[in-house]
Design a protein around this motif. Structure first.
Motif: not given
Ligand SMILES: Nc1ncnc2c1ncn2[C@@H]1O[C@H](COP(=O)(O)OP(=O)(O)O)[C@@H](O)[C@H]1O
Ligand SMILES: [Mg+2]
Length: 326
Positions: A57-72
Protein backbone atom coordinates in the motif's frame (compact mmCIF):
# COMPACT_ATOMS: atom_id res chain seq x y z
CA UNK A 1 -7.60 -18.59 -2.16
CA UNK A 2 -6.35 -19.47 1.33
CA UNK A 3 -3.46 -21.48 -0.04
CA UNK A 4 -1.61 -18.50 -1.46
CA UNK A 5 0.02 -15.97 0.82
CA UNK A 6 0.45 -13.50 -2.00
CA UNK A 7 -1.37 -13.35 -5.29
CA UNK A 8 -1.42 -10.67 -7.92
CA UNK A 9 -3.27 -10.71 -11.21
CA UNK A 10 -2.36 -8.45 -14.09
CA UNK A 11 -0.52 -6.18 -11.69
CA UNK A 12 0.68 -3.16 -13.60
CA UNK A 13 2.45 0.04 -12.77
CA UNK A 14 3.58 2.69 -15.17
CA UNK A 15 5.17 6.02 -14.35
CA UNK A 16 4.87 9.13 -16.42
CA UNK A 17 8.30 10.49 -17.18
CA UNK A 18 9.60 13.36 -19.30
CA UNK A 19 10.11 10.97 -22.18
CA UNK A 20 6.70 9.31 -21.98
CA UNK A 21 5.59 6.43 -19.81
CA UNK A 22 7.86 3.91 -18.17
CA UNK A 23 6.39 0.54 -17.32
CA UNK A 24 7.85 -0.62 -14.01
CA UNK A 25 5.63 -3.67 -13.46
CA UNK A 26 4.01 -5.30 -16.46
CA UNK A 27 0.92 -7.52 -16.09
CA UNK A 28 2.50 -9.47 -13.26
CA UNK A 29 0.77 -12.61 -11.97
CA UNK A 30 2.69 -13.34 -8.80
CA UNK A 31 1.82 -16.44 -6.76
CA UNK A 32 3.52 -17.10 -3.45
CA UNK A 33 2.43 -20.29 -1.66
CA UNK A 34 1.84 -20.36 2.08
CA UNK A 35 4.86 -21.48 4.10
CA UNK A 36 8.54 -21.35 3.23
CA UNK A 37 10.82 -18.88 1.50
CA UNK A 38 9.91 -17.47 -1.90
CA UNK A 39 12.72 -15.75 -3.79
CA UNK A 40 11.68 -12.75 -5.87
CA UNK A 41 14.51 -12.40 -8.34
CA UNK A 42 15.29 -9.90 -11.01
CA UNK A 43 18.06 -7.56 -12.14
CA UNK A 44 18.18 -3.99 -10.86
CA UNK A 45 15.31 -1.96 -12.22
CA UNK A 46 13.16 -4.99 -12.99
CA UNK A 47 10.29 -3.89 -10.75
CA UNK A 48 10.80 -5.78 -7.50
CA UNK A 49 10.60 -2.79 -5.17
CA UNK A 50 7.67 -1.33 -7.07
CA UNK A 51 5.78 -4.63 -6.74
CA UNK A 52 6.50 -4.83 -3.02
CA UNK A 53 5.53 -1.20 -2.48
CA UNK A 54 2.20 -1.84 -4.22
CA UNK A 55 1.56 -4.93 -2.08
CA UNK A 56 2.16 -2.91 1.06
CA UNK A 57 0.00 0.00 0.00
CA UNK A 58 3.00 2.33 -0.38
CA UNK A 59 2.13 3.09 -3.99
CA UNK A 60 -0.90 2.52 -6.13
CA UNK A 61 -1.09 0.08 -9.06
CA UNK A 62 -2.08 1.43 -12.47
CA UNK A 63 -4.28 -1.64 -12.72
CA UNK A 64 -4.51 -5.26 -11.62
CA UNK A 65 -5.58 -6.97 -8.41
CA UNK A 66 -3.68 -8.11 -5.32
CA UNK A 67 -4.44 -10.47 -2.45
CA UNK A 68 -2.46 -10.84 0.75
CA UNK A 69 -3.30 -13.81 2.98
CA UNK A 70 -6.44 -14.32 0.95
CA UNK A 71 -7.75 -10.78 1.37
CA UNK A 72 -7.99 -8.20 -1.40
CA UNK A 73 -5.60 -5.31 -0.88
CA UNK A 74 -5.25 -2.37 -0.59
CA UNK A 75 -8.94 -2.54 0.39
CA UNK A 76 -8.38 -4.93 3.32
CA UNK A 77 -4.88 -3.79 4.20
CA UNK A 78 -5.88 -2.58 7.66
CA UNK A 79 -7.13 -6.09 8.50
CA UNK A 80 -4.11 -7.96 7.18
CA UNK A 81 -1.28 -5.61 8.20
CA UNK A 82 -1.30 -7.06 11.72
CA UNK A 83 -0.20 -10.39 10.22
CA UNK A 84 2.49 -8.98 7.95
CA UNK A 85 6.02 -7.80 8.69
CA UNK A 86 8.10 -5.99 6.11
CA UNK A 87 11.48 -4.36 5.67
CA UNK A 88 11.45 -2.27 2.53
CA UNK A 89 13.83 0.60 3.15
CA UNK A 90 16.84 0.85 5.43
CA UNK A 91 15.37 0.59 8.89
CA UNK A 92 15.62 3.56 11.20
CA UNK A 93 16.71 3.02 14.76
CA UNK A 94 18.04 5.31 17.47
CA UNK A 95 21.84 5.02 17.17
CA UNK A 96 22.64 5.59 20.82
CA UNK A 97 20.02 3.22 22.22
CA UNK A 98 20.68 -0.46 22.60
CA UNK A 99 19.14 -2.97 20.24
CA UNK A 100 16.87 -4.09 23.05
CA UNK A 101 15.67 -0.59 23.91
CA UNK A 102 15.00 0.12 20.24
CA UNK A 103 12.83 -2.98 20.04
CA UNK A 104 11.09 -2.18 23.33
CA UNK A 105 10.10 1.17 21.89
CA UNK A 106 8.80 -0.51 18.75
CA UNK A 107 6.87 -3.05 20.81
CA UNK A 108 5.29 -0.29 22.85
CA UNK A 109 4.30 1.62 19.71
CA UNK A 110 2.78 -1.52 18.21
CA UNK A 111 0.96 -2.48 21.41
CA UNK A 112 2.92 -5.70 21.70
CA UNK A 113 3.87 -7.34 25.01
CA UNK A 114 7.45 -6.46 25.98
CA UNK A 115 8.22 -10.13 26.61
CA UNK A 116 8.18 -10.61 22.83
CA UNK A 117 11.36 -8.52 22.61
CA UNK A 118 13.48 -11.25 24.22
CA UNK A 119 11.92 -13.90 21.99
CA UNK A 120 12.61 -12.07 18.77
CA UNK A 121 16.14 -11.08 19.85
CA UNK A 122 16.89 -14.78 20.30
CA UNK A 123 15.21 -15.63 17.02
CA UNK A 124 17.59 -13.43 15.04
CA UNK A 125 20.62 -14.35 17.13
CA UNK A 126 21.08 -10.96 18.78
CA UNK A 127 20.32 -11.87 22.40
CA UNK A 128 23.97 -11.62 23.42
CA UNK A 129 24.52 -8.22 21.82
CA UNK A 130 21.15 -6.78 22.81
CA UNK A 131 22.65 -4.29 25.27
CA UNK A 132 25.13 -2.84 22.78
CA UNK A 133 24.36 0.53 21.25
CA UNK A 134 22.80 0.22 17.82
CA UNK A 135 25.58 2.37 16.32
CA UNK A 136 28.10 -0.32 17.21
CA UNK A 137 26.22 -3.01 15.31
CA UNK A 138 27.60 -4.34 12.03
CA UNK A 139 25.36 -3.87 9.00
CA UNK A 140 24.34 -7.52 9.25
CA UNK A 141 23.32 -7.03 12.87
CA UNK A 142 21.44 -3.86 11.98
CA UNK A 143 19.53 -5.75 9.35
CA UNK A 144 18.79 -8.60 11.73
CA UNK A 145 17.49 -6.10 14.28
CA UNK A 146 15.14 -4.83 11.57
CA UNK A 147 13.98 -8.40 10.99
CA UNK A 148 13.49 -8.79 14.75
CA UNK A 149 11.31 -5.68 14.67
CA UNK A 150 9.07 -7.23 12.05
CA UNK A 151 8.70 -10.37 14.18
CA UNK A 152 7.29 -8.55 17.19
CA UNK A 153 3.74 -9.00 15.93
CA UNK A 154 4.42 -12.68 15.19
CA UNK A 155 3.41 -12.24 11.54
CA UNK A 156 2.44 -15.05 9.16
CA UNK A 157 3.90 -13.25 6.16
CA UNK A 158 7.23 -11.47 5.96
CA UNK A 159 8.38 -9.33 3.07
CA UNK A 160 12.02 -8.31 2.76
CA UNK A 161 13.20 -6.14 -0.10
CA UNK A 162 16.87 -6.88 -0.86
CA UNK A 163 17.73 -7.45 2.80
CA UNK A 164 21.36 -8.27 2.02
CA UNK A 165 22.09 -5.15 -0.03
CA UNK A 166 25.29 -3.51 1.12
CA UNK A 167 26.24 -6.30 3.51
CA UNK A 168 29.61 -8.03 3.57
CA UNK A 169 29.74 -11.82 3.07
CA UNK A 170 29.47 -12.47 6.80
CA UNK A 171 26.44 -10.21 7.07
CA UNK A 172 24.85 -11.84 4.03
CA UNK A 173 25.35 -15.22 5.63
CA UNK A 174 23.77 -14.09 8.94
CA UNK A 175 20.72 -12.60 7.28
CA UNK A 176 20.33 -15.61 5.02
CA UNK A 177 20.36 -18.01 7.95
CA UNK A 178 17.82 -15.90 9.78
CA UNK A 179 15.48 -15.90 6.78
CA UNK A 180 15.90 -19.63 6.26
CA UNK A 181 14.93 -20.28 9.89
CA UNK A 182 11.81 -18.14 9.52
CA UNK A 183 10.74 -20.17 6.51
CA UNK A 184 11.27 -23.40 8.43
CA UNK A 185 8.96 -22.17 11.19
CA UNK A 186 6.14 -22.31 8.67
CA UNK A 187 5.97 -18.60 8.01
CA UNK A 188 5.87 -17.31 4.47
CA UNK A 189 8.83 -15.14 3.54
CA UNK A 190 9.05 -13.18 0.32
CA UNK A 191 12.64 -12.08 -0.18
CA UNK A 192 13.73 -10.05 -3.17
CA UNK A 193 17.22 -9.94 -4.59
CA UNK A 194 19.09 -9.20 -7.78
CA UNK A 195 21.74 -11.75 -6.83
CA UNK A 196 20.61 -15.25 -7.40
CA UNK A 197 23.12 -16.98 -5.14
CA UNK A 198 21.71 -15.10 -2.18
CA UNK A 199 18.34 -16.75 -2.44
CA UNK A 200 19.18 -19.96 -4.25
CA UNK A 201 20.18 -21.74 -1.05
CA UNK A 202 17.22 -20.64 1.03
CA UNK A 203 14.28 -20.40 -1.36
CA UNK A 204 11.75 -23.20 -1.79
CA UNK A 205 10.04 -21.41 -4.63
CA UNK A 206 11.06 -18.50 -6.83
CA UNK A 207 9.68 -15.97 -9.23
CA UNK A 208 12.08 -14.47 -11.74
CA UNK A 209 11.17 -11.16 -13.34
CA UNK A 210 12.82 -8.96 -15.94
CA UNK A 211 11.64 -5.50 -17.01
CA UNK A 212 8.57 -5.87 -14.86
CA UNK A 213 7.50 -9.11 -16.50
CA UNK A 214 7.29 -12.63 -15.22
CA UNK A 215 9.99 -14.82 -16.75
CA UNK A 216 9.64 -17.97 -14.68
CA UNK A 217 7.98 -19.10 -11.50
CA UNK A 218 7.83 -22.32 -9.58
CA UNK A 219 9.70 -24.57 -7.22
CA UNK A 220 13.47 -24.28 -7.36
CA UNK A 221 13.80 -28.02 -8.05
CA UNK A 222 11.37 -27.82 -10.97
CA UNK A 223 13.10 -24.77 -12.38
CA UNK A 224 16.36 -26.69 -12.51
CA UNK A 225 14.75 -29.89 -13.71
CA UNK A 226 12.90 -28.13 -16.51
CA UNK A 227 16.17 -27.48 -18.28
CA UNK A 228 17.78 -29.95 -20.61
CA UNK A 229 20.83 -31.51 -19.05
CA UNK A 230 24.26 -30.96 -20.44
CA UNK A 231 27.16 -33.39 -20.65
CA UNK A 232 30.85 -32.68 -21.00
CA UNK A 233 32.55 -35.31 -23.10
CA UNK A 234 36.22 -35.95 -23.89
CA UNK A 235 37.38 -38.33 -26.60
CA UNK A 236 40.53 -38.63 -28.75
CA UNK A 237 38.78 -37.48 -31.91
CA UNK A 238 36.34 -34.72 -30.91
CA UNK A 239 35.55 -33.72 -34.49
CA UNK A 240 34.43 -37.19 -35.45
CA UNK A 241 32.56 -37.56 -32.16
CA UNK A 242 30.77 -34.25 -32.76
CA UNK A 243 29.66 -35.39 -36.21
CA UNK A 244 28.23 -38.59 -34.78
CA UNK A 245 26.43 -36.85 -31.93
CA UNK A 246 24.96 -34.17 -34.17
CA UNK A 247 23.92 -36.93 -36.57
CA UNK A 248 22.08 -38.47 -33.64
CA UNK A 249 20.10 -35.30 -33.05
CA UNK A 250 22.09 -33.78 -30.18
CA UNK A 251 23.35 -30.21 -29.97
CA UNK A 252 27.12 -30.08 -29.63
CA UNK A 253 29.52 -27.22 -28.94
CA UNK A 254 33.28 -27.26 -28.50
CA UNK A 255 34.65 -26.40 -25.07
CA UNK A 256 38.45 -26.50 -25.33
CA UNK A 257 39.41 -30.11 -25.87
CA UNK A 258 35.98 -31.27 -24.74
CA UNK A 259 32.52 -31.35 -26.26
CA UNK A 260 29.44 -29.97 -24.58
CA UNK A 261 26.45 -32.05 -25.48
CA UNK A 262 23.00 -30.62 -24.89
CA UNK A 263 19.74 -32.44 -24.71
CA UNK A 264 20.97 -35.90 -23.72
CA UNK A 265 19.39 -36.93 -20.46
CA UNK A 266 20.87 -40.44 -20.65
CA UNK A 267 24.69 -40.69 -20.61
CA UNK A 268 24.43 -44.28 -21.89
CA UNK A 269 23.14 -42.96 -25.20
CA UNK A 270 26.39 -41.04 -25.75
CA UNK A 271 28.61 -43.89 -24.54
CA UNK A 272 26.89 -46.42 -26.78
CA UNK A 273 26.90 -44.25 -29.86
CA UNK A 274 30.58 -43.34 -29.65
CA UNK A 275 31.79 -46.79 -28.60
CA UNK A 276 29.92 -48.19 -31.61
CA UNK A 277 32.39 -46.22 -33.74
CA UNK A 278 35.49 -47.12 -31.73
CA UNK A 279 35.53 -43.79 -29.98
CA UNK A 280 36.10 -44.38 -26.30
CA UNK A 281 35.30 -41.82 -23.66
CA UNK A 282 38.04 -40.34 -21.58
CA UNK A 283 35.59 -38.24 -19.62
CA UNK A 284 31.86 -37.84 -19.37
CA UNK A 285 30.51 -35.43 -16.80
CA UNK A 286 26.89 -34.50 -16.49
CA UNK A 287 26.82 -30.81 -15.66
CA UNK A 288 23.44 -30.12 -14.21
CA UNK A 289 22.69 -26.50 -14.84
CA UNK A 290 22.45 -24.44 -11.74
CA UNK A 291 19.87 -21.80 -11.15
CA UNK A 292 22.46 -19.11 -11.81
CA UNK A 293 22.76 -20.06 -15.48
CA UNK A 294 18.99 -20.37 -15.80
CA UNK A 295 18.64 -16.93 -14.26
CA UNK A 296 21.29 -15.31 -16.44
CA UNK A 297 19.87 -16.90 -19.52
CA UNK A 298 16.34 -15.79 -18.73
CA UNK A 299 17.20 -12.25 -17.74
CA UNK A 300 19.68 -11.79 -20.61
CA UNK A 301 17.72 -13.12 -23.42
CA UNK A 302 14.24 -11.97 -22.65
CA UNK A 303 14.24 -8.97 -24.92
CA UNK A 304 10.48 -9.09 -25.00
CA UNK A 305 8.34 -6.41 -26.46
CA UNK A 306 4.88 -5.57 -25.21
CA UNK A 307 2.40 -8.13 -26.47
CA UNK A 308 4.94 -10.94 -26.73
CA UNK A 309 3.11 -13.03 -24.21
CA UNK A 310 3.95 -13.95 -20.66
CA UNK A 311 7.41 -15.47 -21.19
CA UNK A 312 8.32 -18.88 -19.90
CA UNK A 313 5.87 -20.29 -17.43
CA UNK A 314 6.70 -23.37 -15.43
CA UNK A 315 4.07 -25.80 -14.27
CA UNK A 316 1.91 -24.39 -11.48
CA UNK A 317 3.00 -25.00 -7.93
CA UNK A 318 1.98 -28.48 -6.83
CA UNK A 319 -0.85 -28.85 -4.35
CA UNK A 320 1.55 -30.04 -1.65
CA UNK A 321 3.55 -26.83 -1.82
CA UNK A 322 0.38 -24.82 -1.57
CA UNK A 323 -1.56 -26.75 0.97
CA UNK A 324 0.75 -26.44 3.98
CA UNK A 325 -0.83 -24.80 6.97
CA UNK A 326 -4.38 -25.19 5.70
N1 LIG B 1 8.85 6.96 -8.71
C1 LIG B 1 9.28 6.53 -9.91
N2 LIG B 1 9.15 7.31 -11.01
C2 LIG B 1 9.57 6.89 -12.22
N3 LIG B 1 10.11 5.68 -12.46
C3 LIG B 1 10.26 4.85 -11.40
C4 LIG B 1 9.85 5.22 -10.08
N4 LIG B 1 10.12 4.18 -9.23
C5 LIG B 1 10.68 3.23 -10.00
N5 LIG B 1 10.76 3.61 -11.29
C6 LIG B 1 11.27 2.81 -12.41
O1 LIG B 1 10.60 1.58 -12.42
C7 LIG B 1 11.49 0.54 -12.77
C8 LIG B 1 11.50 -0.52 -11.70
O2 LIG B 1 12.11 -0.03 -10.52
P1 LIG B 1 12.21 -0.85 -9.17
O3 LIG B 1 10.88 -1.37 -8.82
O4 LIG B 1 12.88 0.03 -8.17
O5 LIG B 1 13.16 -2.05 -9.59
P2 LIG B 1 14.03 -3.04 -8.66
O6 LIG B 1 13.54 -2.91 -7.26
O7 LIG B 1 13.79 -4.39 -9.26
O8 LIG B 1 15.46 -2.61 -8.82
C9 LIG B 1 12.85 1.17 -13.00
O9 LIG B 1 12.99 1.42 -14.37
C10 LIG B 1 12.74 2.46 -12.24
O10 LIG B 1 13.59 3.44 -12.78
MG1 LIG C 1 14.66 -2.48 -5.54
Amino acid sequence: MGELAIQTKGLHKSYRTLRGTRVAVDQLDLEVPVGGVHGFLGPNGSGKTTTIRMLLGLCRPSHGTMHLLGRPVPHHLPQVMGHIGAVVERPRFFPNFSGRLNLELQAQAAGVDRARVETVLKQVGLAERANDAYRNYSLGMQQRLAVAGTLLKDPQLLIFDEPTNGLDPAGIHEVRETIRDLGREGRTVLVSSHILSEVEQIADTVTIIGRGRMLASGRVVDLLGARASRMRVQVDDPTRAAQLLVGDGLAVTLDGPALLVEGATDPARITRLLAGHQLYLRELVASRRDLESVYLELTDRHDLRPGDGPGIRLPPLPATARAQEN
